[in-house]
Design a protein around this motif. Structure first.
Motif, mmCIF file in Angstrom:
data_model
loop_
_atom_site.group_PDB
_atom_site.id
_atom_site.type_symbol
_atom_site.label_atom_id
_atom_site.label_comp_id
_atom_site.label_asym_id
_atom_site.label_seq_id
_atom_site.Cartn_x
_atom_site.Cartn_y
_atom_site.Cartn_z
ATOM 1 N N SER A 23 1.614 -79.371 55.977
ATOM 2 C CA SER A 23 1.201 -79.465 54.584
ATOM 3 C C SER A 23 -0.128 -78.812 54.281
ATOM 4 O O SER A 23 -0.558 -78.793 53.143
ATOM 5 N N GLY A 24 -0.804 -78.284 55.262
ATOM 6 C CA GLY A 24 -2.102 -77.684 55.014
ATOM 7 C C GLY A 24 -3.216 -78.700 54.903
ATOM 8 O O GLY A 24 -4.349 -78.355 54.582
ATOM 9 N N ARG A 25 -2.928 -79.965 55.158
ATOM 10 C CA ARG A 25 -3.949 -80.999 55.077
ATOM 11 C C ARG A 25 -4.675 -81.133 56.410
ATOM 12 O O ARG A 25 -4.250 -80.588 57.420
ATOM 13 N N ALA A 26 -5.725 -81.906 56.412
ATOM 14 C CA ALA A 26 -6.517 -82.102 57.621
ATOM 15 C C ALA A 26 -5.639 -82.708 58.711
ATOM 16 O O ALA A 26 -5.013 -83.752 58.486
ATOM 17 N N VAL B 90 4.670 -96.175 40.048
ATOM 18 C CA VAL B 90 4.947 -95.110 41.006
ATOM 19 C C VAL B 90 3.654 -94.790 41.751
ATOM 20 O O VAL B 90 2.562 -95.151 41.317
ATOM 21 N N GLY B 91 3.793 -94.094 42.876
ATOM 22 C CA GLY B 91 2.608 -93.701 43.621
ATOM 23 C C GLY B 91 2.956 -93.335 45.046
ATOM 24 O O GLY B 91 4.081 -93.565 45.511
ATOM 25 N N PRO C 269 -9.105 -90.523 51.691
ATOM 26 C CA PRO C 269 -9.794 -89.225 51.654
ATOM 27 C C PRO C 269 -8.986 -88.126 50.973
ATOM 28 O O PRO C 269 -9.567 -87.174 50.454
ATOM 29 N N GLU C 270 -7.662 -88.239 50.971
ATOM 30 C CA GLU C 270 -6.821 -87.203 50.365
ATOM 31 C C GLU C 270 -6.102 -87.722 49.130
ATOM 32 O O GLU C 270 -4.957 -87.358 48.854
ATOM 33 N N THR C 271 -6.796 -88.554 48.361
ATOM 34 C CA THR C 271 -6.168 -89.132 47.175
ATOM 35 C C THR C 271 -5.720 -88.070 46.175
ATOM 36 O O THR C 271 -4.687 -88.215 45.522
ATOM 37 N N GLU C 272 -6.479 -86.970 46.058
ATOM 38 C CA GLU C 272 -6.101 -85.913 45.115
ATOM 39 C C GLU C 272 -4.807 -85.230 45.556
ATOM 40 O O GLU C 272 -3.920 -84.964 44.743
ATOM 41 N N ASP D 124 1.211 -84.632 45.047
ATOM 42 C CA ASP D 124 2.557 -84.839 45.588
ATOM 43 C C ASP D 124 3.394 -85.693 44.633
ATOM 44 O O ASP D 124 4.556 -85.396 44.360
ATOM 45 N N VAL D 125 2.799 -86.771 44.138
ATOM 46 C CA VAL D 125 3.514 -87.668 43.237
ATOM 47 C C VAL D 125 3.928 -86.941 41.964
ATOM 48 O O VAL D 125 5.074 -87.044 41.505
ATOM 49 N N GLU D 126 2.999 -86.181 41.385
ATOM 50 C CA GLU D 126 3.304 -85.469 40.147
ATOM 51 C C GLU D 126 4.401 -84.425 40.363
ATOM 52 O O GLU D 126 5.288 -84.249 39.517
ATOM 53 N N GLU D 127 4.347 -83.740 41.497
ATOM 54 C CA GLU D 127 5.370 -82.731 41.781
ATOM 55 C C GLU D 127 6.748 -83.372 41.939
ATOM 56 O O GLU D 127 7.758 -82.838 41.477
ATOM 57 N N ILE D 128 6.792 -84.527 42.588
ATOM 58 C CA ILE D 128 8.067 -85.203 42.789
ATOM 59 C C ILE D 128 8.605 -85.727 41.460
ATOM 60 O O ILE D 128 9.803 -85.619 41.175
ATOM 61 N N LEU D 129 7.734 -86.288 40.617
ATOM 62 C CA LEU D 129 8.181 -86.750 39.304
ATOM 63 C C LEU D 129 8.765 -85.601 38.491
ATOM 64 O O LEU D 129 9.782 -85.752 37.816
ATOM 65 N N GLU D 130 8.114 -84.444 38.579
ATOM 66 C CA GLU D 130 8.622 -83.275 37.857
ATOM 67 C C GLU D 130 9.967 -82.839 38.426
ATOM 68 O O GLU D 130 10.898 -82.519 37.686
#
Length: 439
Positions: free
Chosen positions: A7-10, A193-194, A279-282, A287-293
């Motif tokens: 995912s490109g995350r830490a 949701v979340g 730490p990665e709340t943003e 992710d949540v917004e993309e899935i809802l869309e």
């Protein structure tokens, strides 16, 4: 262990999430975890021979019985590593399948997980085990003489998947009847949701007094739970707790995941619960917004955010969060555990939903008996009187009810009624992994 960078995350935080996944499966004790960097995955062993030997020594020393790899492992790699290490090995998809199977509570959830597991197994019937290389004889009743074992296994899986899909069709019809019964209750629906482990179930329990599983682990809730809740201003709502979202969900589980989220598509308001202490709340929020869309959620549905777990922030981080939240009128900082900030959020939710409960007067011709009966079933009719040109109905209904009426009786709907989300043309998501069919 974590295979690759999905995912490109830490990597460290991704490893922590993987360990949380492991803890979500009962009976597992995590003996150790580390990030193994793979500039170029080995086609047969995933890791280089030196790393394989190093890990084998650690596995033997710690008496490890199960190895989890947070990434994709091919059937050949799995077979070879299990042979080298003499342990059972699960990759990310296998582990999440196990968790889904353990957590799913409804009949539909169980069937969807079984279907996902078979779909996953079918993709791995590529000479993964030595018995698949043998030729199988027979009398020709099942595939005929000379059918390979892999073909027989695939045929058996396909037959079982057909049976499961038939059972699912029956279960979905029953669920639709239950949804229709709920739709008759003239209360707005609020969906929580979340990202997984953000605190949705803790919030749900605090507001409803329900004993929904709310442990500090990923996927604690896998099926929606719905309860009636009284909010300020004499506003009663149906509150829906949903499965937590997660990045890089295996494609085989998309249908099972979506089945648990259909209540969101019918919601009158969505509360996005975020773990503001993470730490990665943003990234989780994206992710949540993309899935809802991707789910096709109507963008017109009002949304609020609860920045949860504020009690875990230190003084400086809490001050920063308060300043950021103050710049937005749709964000509330608080804690589902302590109750901090929830009164303001609930007051806003009630206010939003009171606005969505519109009062209108509708004229129906006398031959529109079905439409009149539908409105009475919904509990939307406040008063009714006869006139020369038809029946006058004083209505009090939600946007959701108005949209459904417009879909069922378009010629009779009041002007300006919001069209239902399901009436919109499907967006082109051919490149979207969430849009791929299950199996």
């Amino acid at each position: 262990m974590r295979a690759g960078d999905r995912s490109g995350r830490a990597p460290k935080l991704a490893l922590e999430e993987a360990v949380s996944l492991a803890h979500a499966l009962p009976g597992l004790e995590v003996a150790g975890a580390e990030v193994v960097r793979l500039p170029k995955p080995h086609p047969g062993l995933l890791f280089g021979t030196g790393k394989v030997e190093e890990l084998r020594a650690r596995i033997e020393a710690d008496e490890v019985e199960l190895v989890l790899i947070d990434g994709t492992v091919s059937p050949v790699q799995q077979r070879n590593l299990e042979k080298e290490w003499k342990v059972k090995l699960l990759d990310r998809t296998s582990l999440i399948l196990e968790i889904f199977a353990d957590r799913a509570a409804t009949r539909e959830g169980v069937l969807q997980v079984e279907l996902a597991a078979l779909s996953y197994q079918r993709t791995r019937l590529v000479r993964a085990w030595t018995h698949l290389e043998r030729q199988r004889g027979g009398l020709g009743f099942v595939g005929g003489p000379g059918e390979t074992q892999i073909e027989a296994d695939r045929r058996a899986i396909d037959e079982q998947m057909v049976k499961l899909r038939r059972q699912l069709e029956k279960v979905v019809k029953t669920r639709e009847l239950h949804r229709a019964a709920r739709a008759k209750v003239p209360y707005p629906v609020v969906a929580l949701v979340g990202y997984t482990n953000a605190g949705k179930s803790t919030l749900f329990n605090r507001l409803t007094g329900a004993e929904v599983m709310a442990k500090d682990m990923l996927f604690a809730t896998l099926d929606p739970t719905m309860r009636a809740v009284d909010l300020p201003h004499d506003t009663r709502v149906i509150l829906s707790d949903t499965v937590g979202f997660i990045s890089d969900l295996p494609t085989q589980l998309v249908a099972a995941f979506r089945a648990t989220l259909e209540e969101v598509l019918d919601a009158d308001l969505i509360v996005h619960v975020r773990d503001i202490s993470h730490p990665e709340t943003e990234a989780q929020a994206r992710d949540v917004e993309e899935i809802l869309e991707a789910l096709g959620t109507d963008p017109a549905i009002p949304r609020l955010e609860l920045w949860n777990k504020a009690d875990l922030l230190d003084a400086e981080a809490a001050e920063t969060a308060r300043n950021l939240a103050a710049r937005r009128d749709d964000v509330y900082l608080g804690s589902a555990l302590t109750g901090q900030g929830l009164d303001a959020l609930l007051d806003r939710v009630a206010g939003e939903l009171t606005e969505t409960l519109a009062e209108v007067t509708l004229r129906l011709p006398y031959d529109a008996g079905r439409a009149r009966a539908w409105l009475h079933e919904q509990g939307a009719v406040q008063a009714e009187r006869q006139a020369e040109d038809g029946t006058r109905l004083d209505l009090r209904w939600t946007q959701r009810q108005a949209a459904r009426f417009a879909a069922a009786f378009p010629a009779l709907a009041p002007a300006g009624t919001r069209p239902p989300a399901e009436a919109k043309p499907e967006p082109d998501r051919s490149d979207d992994p969430w849009a791929k069919p299950n199996g």
